[in-house]
Design a protein around this motif. Structure first.
Motif, PDB file in Angstrom:
ATOM      1  N   ASN A 227      30.866  38.451  41.391  1.00  0.00           N
ATOM      2  CA  ASN A 227      30.872  38.684  42.841  1.00  0.00           C
ATOM      3  C   ASN A 227      32.192  38.230  43.460  1.00  0.00           C
ATOM      4  OD1 ASN A 227      28.305  39.793  42.909  1.00  0.00           O
ATOM      5  ND2 ASN A 227      27.300  37.830  43.267  1.00  0.00           N
ATOM      6  N   ILE A 228      32.723  37.106  42.998  1.00  0.00           N
ATOM      7  CA  ILE A 228      34.002  36.617  43.521  1.00  0.00           C
ATOM      8  C   ILE A 228      35.114  37.603  43.178  1.00  0.00           C
ATOM      9  CG2 ILE A 228      35.727  34.786  43.343  1.00  0.00           C
ATOM     10  CD1 ILE A 228      33.434  32.821  42.798  1.00  0.00           C
ATOM     11  N   VAL A 229      35.113  38.047  41.920  1.00  0.00           N
ATOM     12  CA  VAL A 229      36.172  38.976  41.477  1.00  0.00           C
ATOM     13  C   VAL A 229      36.073  40.298  42.223  1.00  0.00           C
ATOM     14  CG1 VAL A 229      37.100  40.240  39.508  1.00  0.00           C
ATOM     15  CG2 VAL A 229      36.255  37.903  39.204  1.00  0.00           C
ATOM     16  N   ALA A 230      34.848  40.820  42.368  1.00  0.00           N
ATOM     17  CA  ALA A 230      34.664  42.134  42.992  1.00  0.00           C
ATOM     18  C   ALA A 230      35.128  42.154  44.444  1.00  0.00           C
ATOM     19  CB  ALA A 230      33.200  42.545  42.903  1.00  0.00           C
ATOM     20  N   GLY A 231      34.997  41.024  45.129  1.00  0.00           N
ATOM     21  CA  GLY A 231      35.370  40.996  46.534  1.00  0.00           C
ATOM     22  C   GLY A 231      36.765  40.475  46.805  1.00  0.00           C
ATOM     23  N   TRP A 232      37.552  40.237  45.753  1.00  0.00           N
ATOM     24  CA  TRP A 232      38.878  39.634  45.974  1.00  0.00           C
ATOM     25  C   TRP A 232      39.906  40.699  46.354  1.00  0.00           C
ATOM     26  CZ3 TRP A 232      39.534  34.823  46.970  1.00  0.00           C
ATOM     27  CH2 TRP A 232      40.827  34.308  47.040  1.00  0.00           C
ATOM     28  N   PRO A 233      40.676  40.469  47.426  1.00  0.00           N
ATOM     29  CA  PRO A 233      41.683  41.452  47.885  1.00  0.00           C
ATOM     30  C   PRO A 233      42.723  41.735  46.799  1.00  0.00           C
ATOM     31  CG  PRO A 233      41.300  39.778  49.560  1.00  0.00           C
ATOM     32  CD  PRO A 233      40.608  39.296  48.323  1.00  0.00           C
ATOM     33  N   GLY A 234      43.026  42.994  46.606  1.00  0.00           N
ATOM     34  CA  GLY A 234      44.043  43.395  45.655  1.00  0.00           C
ATOM     35  C   GLY A 234      43.524  43.667  44.257  1.00  0.00           C
ATOM     36  N   VAL A 235      42.271  43.276  43.989  1.00  0.00           N
ATOM     37  CA  VAL A 235      41.684  43.521  42.667  1.00  0.00           C
ATOM     38  C   VAL A 235      40.886  44.818  42.725  1.00  0.00           C
ATOM     39  CG1 VAL A 235      40.082  42.673  40.919  1.00  0.00           C
ATOM     40  CG2 VAL A 235      41.587  41.064  42.106  1.00  0.00           C
ATOM     41  N   HIS A 236      41.285  45.790  41.919  1.00  0.00           N
ATOM     42  CA  HIS A 236      40.641  47.102  41.942  1.00  0.00           C
ATOM     43  C   HIS A 236      39.516  47.229  40.914  1.00  0.00           C
ATOM     44  CE1 HIS A 236      43.657  48.806  44.686  1.00  0.00           C
ATOM     45  NE2 HIS A 236      44.532  48.054  44.027  1.00  0.00           N
ATOM     46  N   GLY A 237      39.373  46.244  40.072  1.00  0.00           N
ATOM     47  CA  GLY A 237      38.313  46.265  39.067  1.00  0.00           C
ATOM     48  C   GLY A 237      38.544  45.152  38.065  1.00  0.00           C
ATOM     49  N   HIS A 238      37.589  44.959  37.189  1.00  0.00           N
ATOM     50  CA  HIS A 238      37.735  43.939  36.146  1.00  0.00           C
ATOM     51  C   HIS A 238      36.947  44.373  34.916  1.00  0.00           C
ATOM     52  CE1 HIS A 238      33.812  42.718  37.768  1.00  0.00           C
ATOM     53  NE2 HIS A 238      33.607  42.126  36.608  1.00  0.00           N
ATOM     54  N   HIS A 239      37.295  43.793  33.786  1.00  0.00           N
ATOM     55  CA  HIS A 239      36.578  44.085  32.546  1.00  0.00           C
ATOM     56  C   HIS A 239      36.775  42.922  31.582  1.00  0.00           C
ATOM     57  CE1 HIS A 239      40.702  45.649  32.028  1.00  0.00           C
ATOM     58  NE2 HIS A 239      40.573  45.279  30.769  1.00  0.00           N
TER      59      HIS A 239
END
Length: 295
Positions: A227-239
């Motif tokens: 949830n923290i990663v998904a809502g962080w500005p500038g981050v378009h995705g994670h894996h």
């Protein structure tokens, strides 16, 4: 809570650890004497629990003392796995103790004339002292935990809160034998205490085994990080989010997807801010973030 708060009062944390070891040592000595005087199995169960407390408190004190120690050349991820190895030993100790106490209690129930409780007054006095010392320790640990946020102190406090139950149970058993001539209550209380000890052994052993086998963090923690990663500005995705626990430490490794046209300095700033946010939510974490260009 942030990492600065976690380590803001190392000496205060040490006083809680030293107090825990001191109280546990006193209780073991008192209950050894009380067991020799009374022969009560409920006191034996409480003694085994206090011996376990001493082991856990000593391990907790060591963890607090070495909390600020950085990884060395041979242990790049630190030394927190030693806590899990110690926990497995503690789990074995609890299991053996609970089985011995349960067998003795069942034997005494089957052979009521085998072993009588004596000197109940001395035993009651010792158990009352145990309750008073434990309550004082819990109050001090609560104060330290509120001031420093140290999780080792918080966990130790919860453990001692649970210890009040077998101590009070031993007092009930001794009173029942002294005033009402019901020594069987002692065996019943001992059986209940053995069941509590065995349950604790399974819980501690399972947690230590999972950590040594590099099991992922609990689903709630993983969801919180996502949830923290998904809502962080500038981050378009994670894996490739990977987690594992070791002692009181949480290790987090993930890849984030960023705009590949921005500068390295901008990408670094996004990742650094995200890392701080994760550490604020999970102060015991060790976070590694890999930056990948968005494709």
């Amino acid at each position: 809570m942030d990492r600065m708060k976690l380590n803001a009062h190392p000496r205060l944390n040490l006083t809680a650890g030293i107090a825990s070891v001191t109280v546990a040592s006193i209780l073991v000595a008192l209950k050894l004497w009380a067991l020799a005087e009374t022969g009560a199995l409920s006191v034996a169960a409480s003694l085994a629990d206090s011996a376990l407390d001493l082991m856990i408190s000593a391990a907790g004190l060591a963890a607090i003392a070495y909390a600020a120690r950085p990884p060395d050349d041979d242990h790049r991820f630190g030394h927190s796995s030693a806590e899990d190895l110690a926990a497995l030993g503690q789990a074995l100790f609890i299991t053996v103790s609970s089985v011995v106490i349960a067998v003795a209690a069942l034997r005494r129930l089957a052979l009521p004339d085998d072993g009588r409780i004596e000197a109940e007054g001395a035993g009651i006095a010792v158990m009352l002292i145990s309750v008073a010392l434990t309550m004082g320790l819990v109050l001090w640990q609560g104060h330290v935990a509120r001031q420093t946020g140290n999780r080792v102190v918080q966990a130790d406090r919860l453990h001692y809160l649970g210890d009040l139950i077998p101590n009070l149970g031993a007092i009930v058993a001794l009173i029942a034998s002294s005033r009402f001539g019901l020594p069987q209550v002692d065996s019943v209380v001992a059986l209940l205490a053995a069941a509590i000890l065995l349950r604790g052994a399974l819980r501690i052993g399972r947690g230590a085994w999972d950590a040594l086998m590099d099991r992922s963090a609990d689903p709630g923690t993983i969801a919180g990080i996502e949830n923290i990663v998904a809502g962080w500005p500038g981050v378009h995705g994670h894996h490739d989010l990977k987690t594992r626990t070791s002692g009181s430490r949480l290790f987090v490794n993930l890849h984030i997807e960023l705009d590949g046209t921005q500068t390295l300095d901008q990408a670094h700033g996004i990742a650094a801010g995200l890392k701080r946010a994760i550490l604020e939510a999970y102060p015991q974490a060790d976070v590694i973030i890999h930056k990948d260009p968005l494709r």
